[in-house]
Design a protein around this motif. Sequence first.
Motif, mmCIF file in Angstrom:
data_model
loop_
_atom_site.group_PDB
_atom_site.id
_atom_site.type_symbol
_atom_site.label_atom_id
_atom_site.label_comp_id
_atom_site.label_asym_id
_atom_site.label_seq_id
_atom_site.Cartn_x
_atom_site.Cartn_y
_atom_site.Cartn_z
ATOM 1 N N ARG A 56 0.833 -1.220 0.000
ATOM 2 C CA ARG A 56 0.000 0.000 0.000
ATOM 3 C C ARG A 56 0.857 1.255 0.000
ATOM 4 N NH1 ARG A 56 -4.398 -2.242 4.229
ATOM 5 N NH2 ARG A 56 -5.703 -3.308 2.720
ATOM 6 N N GLU A 57 1.926 1.247 0.806
ATOM 7 C CA GLU A 57 2.802 2.411 0.856
ATOM 8 C C GLU A 57 3.509 2.631 -0.487
ATOM 9 O OE1 GLU A 57 5.390 2.082 4.279
ATOM 10 O OE2 GLU A 57 3.673 1.957 5.646
ATOM 11 N N LEU A 58 3.923 1.561 -1.126
ATOM 12 C CA LEU A 58 4.549 1.689 -2.452
ATOM 13 C C LEU A 58 3.552 2.185 -3.491
ATOM 14 C CD1 LEU A 58 6.738 -1.535 -2.426
ATOM 15 C CD2 LEU A 58 7.587 0.825 -2.453
ATOM 16 N N GLU A 59 2.312 1.727 -3.371
ATOM 17 C CA GLU A 59 1.267 2.206 -4.285
ATOM 18 C C GLU A 59 0.981 3.680 -4.032
ATOM 19 O OE1 GLU A 59 -3.240 1.025 -5.766
ATOM 20 O OE2 GLU A 59 -2.521 0.242 -3.851
ATOM 21 N N ASP A 60 0.888 4.085 -2.769
ATOM 22 C CA ASP A 60 0.648 5.492 -2.427
ATOM 23 C C ASP A 60 1.773 6.394 -2.931
ATOM 24 O OD1 ASP A 60 -1.736 4.810 -1.200
ATOM 25 O OD2 ASP A 60 -0.916 4.885 0.840
ATOM 26 N N ALA A 61 2.990 5.851 -2.979
ATOM 27 C CA ALA A 61 4.145 6.616 -3.462
ATOM 28 C C ALA A 61 4.268 6.572 -4.982
ATOM 29 C CB ALA A 61 5.422 6.072 -2.820
ATOM 30 N N ASN A 62 3.309 5.911 -5.635
ATOM 31 C CA ASN A 62 3.299 5.785 -7.097
ATOM 32 C C ASN A 62 4.485 5.000 -7.647
ATOM 33 O OD1 ASN A 62 0.849 7.265 -7.501
ATOM 34 N ND2 ASN A 62 2.022 9.119 -7.056
ATOM 35 N N LEU A 63 5.027 4.075 -6.845
ATOM 36 C CA LEU A 63 6.120 3.235 -7.305
ATOM 37 C C LEU A 63 5.619 1.927 -7.907
ATOM 38 C CD1 LEU A 63 8.663 3.829 -4.414
ATOM 39 C CD2 LEU A 63 8.831 4.650 -6.761
ATOM 40 N N ILE A 64 4.431 1.498 -7.498
ATOM 41 C CA ILE A 64 3.836 0.290 -8.073
ATOM 42 C C ILE A 64 2.401 0.580 -8.482
ATOM 43 C CG2 ILE A 64 5.312 -1.288 -6.775
ATOM 44 C CD1 ILE A 64 2.868 -1.927 -5.006
ATOM 45 N N ILE A 65 1.917 -0.267 -9.367
ATOM 46 C CA ILE A 65 0.529 -0.191 -9.832
ATOM 47 C C ILE A 65 -0.172 -1.468 -9.381
ATOM 48 C CG2 ILE A 65 -0.981 -0.132 -11.853
ATOM 49 C CD1 ILE A 65 1.426 1.285 -13.299
ATOM 50 N N ARG A 66 -1.296 -1.297 -8.743
ATOM 51 C CA ARG A 66 -2.119 -2.419 -8.283
ATOM 52 C C ARG A 66 -3.320 -2.513 -9.209
ATOM 53 N NH1 ARG A 66 -6.589 -2.651 -4.450
ATOM 54 N NH2 ARG A 66 -6.617 -4.691 -3.435
ATOM 55 N N THR A 67 -3.493 -3.668 -9.835
ATOM 56 C CA THR A 67 -4.608 -3.876 -10.748
ATOM 57 C C THR A 67 -5.515 -4.955 -10.178
ATOM 58 O OG1 THR A 67 -3.169 -3.333 -12.613
ATOM 59 C CG2 THR A 67 -5.256 -4.422 -13.127
ATOM 60 N N VAL A 68 -6.789 -4.604 -10.009
ATOM 61 C CA VAL A 68 -7.779 -5.550 -9.494
ATOM 62 C C VAL A 68 -8.669 -5.961 -10.655
ATOM 63 C CG1 VAL A 68 -9.647 -5.910 -7.855
ATOM 64 C CG2 VAL A 68 -7.750 -4.402 -7.253
ATOM 65 N N TYR A 69 -8.801 -7.269 -10.856
ATOM 66 C CA TYR A 69 -9.653 -7.793 -11.923
ATOM 67 C C TYR A 69 -10.988 -8.225 -11.328
ATOM 68 C CZ TYR A 69 -5.355 -7.802 -14.604
ATOM 69 O OH TYR A 69 -4.204 -7.409 -15.239
ATOM 70 N N PRO A 70 -12.092 -7.857 -11.983
ATOM 71 C CA PRO A 70 -13.425 -8.170 -11.457
ATOM 72 C C PRO A 70 -13.835 -9.619 -11.741
ATOM 73 C CG PRO A 70 -13.633 -6.943 -13.489
ATOM 74 C CD PRO A 70 -12.155 -7.047 -13.189
ATOM 75 N N VAL A 71 -13.160 -10.538 -11.069
ATOM 76 C CA VAL A 71 -13.468 -11.959 -11.218
ATOM 77 C C VAL A 71 -13.643 -12.562 -9.827
ATOM 78 C CG1 VAL A 71 -12.253 -12.231 -13.418
ATOM 79 C CG2 VAL A 71 -11.014 -12.585 -11.285
ATOM 80 N N VAL A 72 -14.207 -13.748 -9.788
ATOM 81 C CA VAL A 72 -14.373 -14.462 -8.526
ATOM 82 C C VAL A 72 -13.554 -15.747 -8.610
ATOM 83 C CG1 VAL A 72 -16.021 -15.584 -6.988
ATOM 84 C CG2 VAL A 72 -16.674 -13.486 -8.199
ATOM 85 N N PRO A 73 -12.635 -15.985 -7.707
ATOM 86 C CA PRO A 73 -12.203 -15.094 -6.623
ATOM 87 C C PRO A 73 -11.431 -13.896 -7.174
ATOM 88 C CG PRO A 73 -10.763 -17.007 -6.723
ATOM 89 C CD PRO A 73 -11.852 -17.225 -7.749
ATOM 90 N N PRO A 74 -11.336 -12.829 -6.381
ATOM 91 C CA PRO A 74 -10.666 -11.615 -6.858
ATOM 92 C C PRO A 74 -9.220 -11.891 -7.278
ATOM 93 C CG PRO A 74 -11.754 -11.217 -4.767
ATOM 94 C CD PRO A 74 -11.827 -12.690 -5.022
#
Length: 115
Positions: A56-74
Amino acid sequence: MNNIEYNCPVGATLELIGGKYKSLILWHLIDKTLRFGELRKLIPQATPKMLTQQLRELEDANLIIRTVYPVVPPKVEYQLSQLGTSIRPILESMYEWGADYLTKSGKDINCSMCL
């Protein structure tokens, strides 16, 4: 006191990548996209809570990108952002310096990072 804001380049870098597992996370994401479970296997000493916090901290710092796919399970994947990719030479230099230090100190290198 004066109202001067002090900004140190080294301090800024350490603030961004200085967390317990941040540099390892960034290292493992060089040239790859990984899921949370894959990162857990690569960094087994990190608890799920700590790994989540560092991500989360790396994402907040814009160093990583988190991609969530709308599938089950997530399905969630992590990859370096353009800014995160720019830190690669720093991580490689840190590895080389640390490897030299450990070797000269008579210590074995055993971590999940390798060049």
